[in-house]
Design a protein around this motif. Structure first.
Motif, PDB file in Angstrom:
ATOM      1  N   ARG A 401      -5.993 -38.419 -23.391  1.00  0.00           N
ATOM      2  CA  ARG A 401      -7.081 -37.733 -22.671  1.00  0.00           C
ATOM      3  C   ARG A 401      -8.232 -38.663 -22.365  1.00  0.00           C
ATOM      4  NH1 ARG A 401      -7.560 -31.710 -25.009  1.00  0.00           N
ATOM      5  NH2 ARG A 401      -9.753 -32.129 -24.755  1.00  0.00           N
ATOM      6  N   LYS A 402      -8.474 -39.602 -23.276  1.00  0.00           N
ATOM      7  CA  LYS A 402      -9.626 -40.496 -23.093  1.00  0.00           C
ATOM      8  C   LYS A 402      -9.487 -41.348 -21.828  1.00  0.00           C
ATOM      9  CE  LYS A 402      -7.647 -44.246 -25.774  1.00  0.00           C
ATOM     10  NZ  LYS A 402      -7.643 -45.091 -26.938  1.00  0.00           N
ATOM     11  N   HIS A 403      -8.285 -41.536 -21.330  1.00  0.00           N
ATOM     12  CA  HIS A 403      -8.097 -42.348 -20.124  1.00  0.00           C
ATOM     13  C   HIS A 403      -8.475 -41.605 -18.845  1.00  0.00           C
ATOM     14  CE1 HIS A 403      -5.108 -44.380 -22.902  1.00  0.00           C
ATOM     15  NE2 HIS A 403      -5.977 -45.335 -22.593  1.00  0.00           N
ATOM     16  N   LYS A 405     -10.795 -39.959 -16.571  1.00  0.00           N
ATOM     17  CA  LYS A 405     -12.260 -39.983 -16.417  1.00  0.00           C
ATOM     18  C   LYS A 405     -12.772 -38.918 -15.464  1.00  0.00           C
ATOM     19  CE  LYS A 405     -12.924 -43.329 -19.179  1.00  0.00           C
ATOM     20  NZ  LYS A 405     -13.386 -43.014 -20.520  1.00  0.00           N
ATOM     21  N   ALA A 417     -15.201 -37.116 -17.833  1.00  0.00           N
ATOM     22  CA  ALA A 417     -15.293 -37.494 -19.249  1.00  0.00           C
ATOM     23  C   ALA A 417     -16.119 -38.766 -19.377  1.00  0.00           C
ATOM     24  CB  ALA A 417     -13.908 -37.734 -19.814  1.00  0.00           C
TER      25      ALA A 417
END
Ligand code: GUN
Ligand code: FE
Length: 417
Positions: A401-403, A405, A417
Motif C-alpha cells: 500500500r505504501k507504494h 501514492k 498517501a
C-alpha cells in the motif's frame, strides 16, 4: 477543465501489448482522457501540470469478484476445501451482517482499503441482508469506488446465512427499489446453484430479464461442488446449464472461477457472452485447482481477474496479477499451455475489467481516468538501469500500500498517501 499528469506512463491498450511513455503526459478534459503524449503539446503549454516525477502511472485495478462481508475473515480459515470452508467459517461470518453497525464498520474500511490498494472498479457479492448491502453500496459510492454490488440470494444449504424463498424475492425487490447510486449499480446474485432452489433461480432470472440487470455467480470452482450440482440437477448435462435453465446465462453475466470448465462449458460461455472471472489465489487457497485461462482466452472467452476475498487472502490486485502468472505456470506444467507474460497479466487485472464496464481499457481517449500512481523508489538499487517494463514487473510482484501514492477513479483524485 484540463488536468495534466506527468510521470512514467505504462498501460496495456490490448491484451499483451504494453505501451510506455517515459516522463510522459496524461491529458484529461473534465476527467476524461484526451491522450498520452511523450512531449507536452504546444496548446497545453499554459496549463498547470501535476508532476509525479519518477513514479509510475498505471491504469487502476478492477477486482471483478470479491465477497465484501468476508473482509472480516480475510486471511483466516483456509484449512478446508470450498464446501467445508463455506459451512465452517463463511456462512457464520456472513450471518453477522444482520447487525448494520457491524456492516458499516467493515464496509467503510473495505471501501477505503480498496482505493489504498489501487482498485477503483469492483464487482462484489454482499450478504443476503438488504440493509447491509445498501450500506456497502453507500460506503463504496462515498469513497469513490465504482462498479456493481449484489445482494446475495440463498434459500437453501446456507445454515445461519440463508433466507426463505419468499424473503429472498421480496428483499431483492426492496433492495432494487432503494439502489439510487451514481457509480454503484445492482447485479443479480444467486450465490451458486447449491444455494438456490429452482423457484428462486426462476424468479431471479425473471427479475434480471425484466429489469435488464446483469448477473453474477460461481461456476465449476471445485470438484465436490460440481458433483453436488449434478445431483441437484440430474437433467442438466453440465453446471452452466443450471443457470441457463432459469434465464441466468446471458451476455455480460460474470461467472467466478471456472476452474473445471471444459471445452463445452467454455464454448457455451463464449457463445452467450458470459465472462469468466479468474481468481488465482483463491483457487489455490481453497484447493480448487488451476483454471485453464489461456485456453479460455484462445477460445475467445472474455476473462478478467478477481481477488475472491476471502477465498483470496488480500485485496491487492497487483498480487492477483502476479498470482495469475504463477498459476499459469502450474497450468503450463500440467498441459503445456504457455504461461502469461507480465503485459498479459496486467491487461487481465486492469483493462479487461474496465472493458467490462464499457471503457476501451488502457489510457485511451474518451475513457474516464482510472489510474494509480506508484512510487517504487524504495526498491533496492539494481545492477543496471531498468526499463519501465522491468520496473513494472518488479513492482507487480512487490506492491504494498505504501507504494500507491495517488488513485484516480472516474476522473477524480480519490486517494492520496
Ligand atoms: N461458492 C459459493 N459461495 C462461495 C464463496 O463465498 N466463495 C467462494 N470462493 N466460492 C463460493
Ligand atoms: Fe467467490
Amino acid at each position: 477543465m484540463t488536468t495534466i499528469l506527468r510521470g512514467n506512463i505504462l498501460h496495456t491498450p490490448a491484451f499483451g501489448r504494453l505501451e510506455t511513455a517515459p516522463g510522459g503526459f496524461l491529458i484529461l478534459e473534465d476527467g476524461v482522457i484526451e491522450g498520452v503524449f511523450e512531449r507536452l503539446p504546444e496548446r497545453y503549454a499554459a496549463c498547470p501540470v501535476t508532476d509525479y516525477g519518477g513514479a509510475l502511472i498505471l491504469p487502476s485495478f478492477a477486482d471483478m469478484h470479491l465477497h465484501a462481508p468476508q473482509y472480516a475473515m480475510m486471511s483466516m480459515g483456509m484449512d478446508l476445501p470450498l464446501l467445508d470452508w463455506l459451512d465452517t467459517y463463511t456462512f457464520r461470518t456472513e450471518a453477522r451482517y444482520e447487525d448494520t453497525d457491524f456492516a458499516r464498520e467493515v464496509y467503510r474500511q473495505l471501501a477505503r482499503d480498496l482505493l489504498a490498494w489501487g482498485t477503483t472498479r469492483v464487482v462484489m457479492f454482499a450478504s443476503r441482508h438488504t440493509d447491509a448491502t445498501l450500506i456497502l453500496m453507500e460506503e463504496l459510492e462515498r469513497a469513490g469506488v465504482t462498479g456493481l454490488v449484489g445482494k446475495v440470494n440463498m434459500d437453501r444449504n446456507g445454515g445461519p446465512a440463508q433466507e426463505t424463498t419468499e424473503d429472498s424475492i421480496r428483499e431483492t425487490l426492496r433492495w432494487l427499489e432503494n439502489c439510487h447510486f451514481e457509480h454503484i449499480k445492482p447485479i443479480i446474485t444467486p450465490r451458486f446453484t447449491p444455494s438456490c432452489t429452482d423457484g428462486l433461480m426462476a424468479e431471479l432470472g425473471k427479475i434480471a430479464r425484466e429489469r435488464n440487470l446483469p448477473v453474477q455467480s460461481h461456476l465449476s470452482e471445485n470438484t465436490g461442488e460440481i458433483a453436488w450440482v449434478k445431483e441437484l440437477h440430474p437433467d442438466c448435462g453440465q453446471y452452466w446449464e443450471t443457470y441457463k435453465k432459469y434465464g441466468l446465462w446471458k451476455d455480460g453475466a460474470l461467472m467466478a472461477h471456472c476452474v473445471h470448465s471444459d471445452r463445452r462449458e467454455q464454448e457455451a460461455m463464449a457463445e452467450a457472452g458470459v465472462w469468466a472471472v479468474h481468481c488465482a489465489a483463491s483457487n489455490l487457497n481453497l484447493c480448487s485447482g488451476t483454471a485453464p485461462v489461456r485456453e479460455m482466452i484462445d477460445r475467445g472467452l472474455r476473462v478478467a481477474l478477481g481477488s475472491d476475498v476471502a477465498g483470496g487472502e488480500t485485496l491487492s490486485m497487483a498480487h492477483m496479477t502476479a498470482m495469475t502468472i504463477r498459476a499459469s505456470k502450474l497450468k503450463q506444467m500440467e498441459t503445456g499451455a504457455p504461461f502469461f507474460t507480465v503485459p498479459e497479466a496486467l491487461y487481465l487485472g486492469t483493462a479487461a475489467g474496465h472493458r467490462y464496464f464499457g471503457a476501451k481499457g488502457g489510457f485511451q481517449p474518451g475513457d474516464a481516468l482510472h489510474a494509480v500512481v506508484v512510487d517504487d523508489s524504495d526498491m533496492p538499487a539494481s545492477a543496471k538501469e531498468l526499463s519501465l517494463a522491468e520496473r513494472l514487473e518488479r513492482i507487480l510482484y512487490n506492491m504494498e500500500r505504501k507504494h500507491i501514492k495517488a488513485v484516480y477513479s472516474e476522473g477524480r483524485l480519490v486517494h492520496r498517501a
